[in-house]
Design a protein around this motif. Structure first.
Motif, PDB file in Angstrom:
ATOM      1  N   LYS A  93       0.932  -1.050   0.010  1.00  0.00           N
ATOM      2  CA  LYS A  93      -0.009   0.128   0.053  1.00  0.00           C
ATOM      3  C   LYS A  93       0.857   1.073   0.220  1.00  0.00           C
ATOM      4  O   LYS A  93       0.528   2.364  -0.706  1.00  0.00           O
ATOM      5  CB  LYS A  93      -0.973  -0.007   1.152  1.00  0.00           C
ATOM      6  CG  LYS A  93      -1.854   1.213   1.351  1.00  0.00           C
ATOM      7  CD  LYS A  93      -2.620   1.203   2.466  1.00  0.00           C
ATOM      8  CE  LYS A  93      -3.622   2.215   2.752  1.00  0.00           C
ATOM      9  NZ  LYS A  93      -4.531   2.260   3.798  1.00  0.00           N
ATOM     10  N   ILE A  94       1.817   1.115   0.888  1.00  0.00           N
ATOM     11  CA  ILE A  94       2.760   2.403   0.998  1.00  0.00           C
ATOM     12  C   ILE A  94       3.570   2.934  -0.437  1.00  0.00           C
ATOM     13  O   ILE A  94       3.438   3.863  -0.958  1.00  0.00           O
ATOM     14  CB  ILE A  94       3.829   2.258   2.057  1.00  0.00           C
ATOM     15  CG1 ILE A  94       3.209   2.155   3.511  1.00  0.00           C
ATOM     16  CG2 ILE A  94       4.895   3.320   1.697  1.00  0.00           C
ATOM     17  CD1 ILE A  94       4.095   1.522   4.506  1.00  0.00           C
ATOM     18  N   VAL A  95       4.074   1.750  -1.098  1.00  0.00           N
ATOM     19  CA  VAL A  95       4.775   2.004  -2.131  1.00  0.00           C
ATOM     20  C   VAL A  95       3.892   1.905  -3.396  1.00  0.00           C
ATOM     21  O   VAL A  95       4.081   2.855  -4.497  1.00  0.00           O
ATOM     22  CB  VAL A  95       5.912   0.759  -2.540  1.00  0.00           C
ATOM     23  CG1 VAL A  95       7.182   0.865  -1.492  1.00  0.00           C
ATOM     24  CG2 VAL A  95       5.292  -0.497  -2.586  1.00  0.00           C
ATOM     25  N   GLY A  96       2.683   1.543  -3.215  1.00  0.00           N
ATOM     26  CA  GLY A  96       1.577   1.579  -4.326  1.00  0.00           C
ATOM     27  C   GLY A  96       1.109   3.106  -4.295  1.00  0.00           C
ATOM     28  O   GLY A  96       0.905   3.522  -5.370  1.00  0.00           O
ATOM     29  N   ARG A  97       0.989   3.941  -3.169  1.00  0.00           N
ATOM     30  CA  ARG A  97       0.725   5.022  -3.222  1.00  0.00           C
ATOM     31  C   ARG A  97       1.703   5.891  -3.786  1.00  0.00           C
ATOM     32  O   ARG A  97       1.364   6.915  -4.555  1.00  0.00           O
ATOM     33  CB  ARG A  97       0.272   5.658  -1.551  1.00  0.00           C
ATOM     34  CG  ARG A  97      -0.023   6.993  -1.641  1.00  0.00           C
ATOM     35  CD  ARG A  97      -0.245   7.437  -0.232  1.00  0.00           C
ATOM     36  NE  ARG A  97      -1.710   6.941   0.208  1.00  0.00           N
ATOM     37  CZ  ARG A  97      -2.679   7.892  -0.091  1.00  0.00           C
ATOM     38  NH1 ARG A  97      -2.455   9.123  -0.657  1.00  0.00           N
ATOM     39  NH2 ARG A  97      -3.918   7.473   0.230  1.00  0.00           N
ATOM     40  N   GLU A  98       2.981   5.820  -3.742  1.00  0.00           N
ATOM     41  CA  GLU A  98       4.138   6.529  -4.030  1.00  0.00           C
ATOM     42  C   GLU A  98       4.168   6.203  -5.612  1.00  0.00           C
ATOM     43  O   GLU A  98       3.979   7.298  -6.304  1.00  0.00           O
ATOM     44  CB  GLU A  98       5.369   5.875  -3.679  1.00  0.00           C
ATOM     45  CG  GLU A  98       5.585   6.091  -2.559  1.00  0.00           C
ATOM     46  CD  GLU A  98       7.033   5.597  -1.769  1.00  0.00           C
ATOM     47  OE1 GLU A  98       7.597   5.086  -2.639  1.00  0.00           O
ATOM     48  OE2 GLU A  98       7.347   5.471  -0.547  1.00  0.00           O
TER      49      GLU A  98
END
Length: 336
Positions: free
Chosen positions: A228-233
């Motif tokens: 989720k974190i790197v996906g948002r980036e």
């Protein structure tokens, strides 16, 4: 506790006859065999597994080594292998650790000292070099899910990760996507099976004279929150991709959560494809398109290979399972 002597007295036969019936050895008439089995059942006889293991020189226990059971993929494999091992008369002992983990290496050596009959090791847990250094020549080992098996001295079971990545890329390209992003799991230890998935994607892109844009590549850990974190980036940067291949279903699910928070609709605004085919992927909204590893077949092949190796040691044998695209509703045609 009921013993073979209790059964012998009830059936009117010798303890040796009971032993032969229960072990399937010796020459016993069908009538006597049936009578012994009837009384064994009526008296709720359970074999003394400790005594049996001493006689056979076996423990009846198989070791299973994972990098983690946080990932449902490994939990599902554990359940499948435990069921199959039980049917074959074995129990499963699970140990988890990862490459470079000194405690984990001690745990693996402890498995050998406790004389498990054999071990199935998943490559993300411990490398071939470490296993070599530990010198466990008499322990039957099956090595699972490493891509490069040419130098593996043990019987091995792998999956065509390159083909899987290629199928993922071909699927997205067939839907008209050309601006394709990537979420993958890369660590200092290598994670070669993820590298192979990426290479497969690159091969698919090359057939369209395309290259993977490094700006659309994000590295993370194979779990939902990091995904989720790197996906948002990835989704908040300029010129975001129209489709993303996540080399792990958990990361794909995290990416889908990030897309939902950003009001990016799947698959209208973004196509997402994962890798593994874990059960939960069928219940995401929308259901995840993924490259499925057939867990039941993987478990059966690994258990059968290990049991065969326990009885008839093999120097080397490799089984490679084919990749399979499992179409969900998280991928769709490019909308301009």
């Amino acid at each position: 506790m009921t013993t073979i002597y209790d059964i012998a007295r009830a059936a009117g036969v010798t303890a040796t006859t009971v032993s032969n019936v229960l072990s399937g050895k010796g020459s016993v008439s069908s009538a006597t065999r049936a009578r012994v089995m009837q009384y064994a059942e009526e008296l709720n006889y359970s074999p003394n597994l400790v005594a049996r293991s001493l006689i056979k020189g076996r423990t009846g226990v198989l070791g299973l080594v994972f990098p983690s059971i946080d990932n449902p993929f490994y939990a599902e494999i554990t359940a499948a292998m435990e069921r199959l091992a039980y049917q074959a008369g074995f129990r499963i002992f699970v140990s988890t650790f990862s490459n470079g983990d000194q405690t984990g290496q001690k745990m693996l050596k402890d498995l050998a000292l406790r004389r498990v009959d054999g071990v199935i090791i998943f490559s993300a847990a411990i490398s071939l070099d470490i296993i070599h250094a530990m010198a466990l020549p008499h322990l039957p080992i099956i090595y699972c899910l490493e891509e490069e098996m040419q130098a593996c001295p043990f019987p091995a079971l792998s999956y065509n990760f390159f083909q899987g990545g290629q199928l993922a890329g071909e699927h997205l390209l067939s839907l008209g996507h050309r601006h394709i992003g990537l979420l993958t799991h890369m660590t200092d230890e290598g994670e070669y099976c993820h590298v192979a998935r990426v290479k497969g994607l690159q091969a698919a892109l090359a057939t369209y004279n395309l290259e993977l844009d490094s700006r659309l590549v994000k590295n993370g850990i194979s779990s939902v929150e990091p995904g989720k974190i790197v996906g948002r980036e990835l989704l908040t940067q300029p010129n975001r991709p129209t489709a993303v291949f996540a080399t792990n279903d958990m990361m794909a699910i995290g990416l889908m959560a990030a897309a939902w928070e950003l009001n990016i609709q799947i698959p209208r605004d973004l196509s997402v494809i994962g890798f593994d085919g874990i059960a939960i992927s069928r219940f995401t909204t929308p259901p995840l398109t993924t490259i499925k590893i057939d867990i039941d077949r993987l478990a059966a092949e690994a258990i059968n290979l290990l049991l065969h190796n326990i009885e008839n040691p093999l120097s080397s044998q490799t089984i490679v399972l084919p990749a399979q695209l499992l179409a969900g509703a998280s991928t769709g045609p490019l909308h301009l």
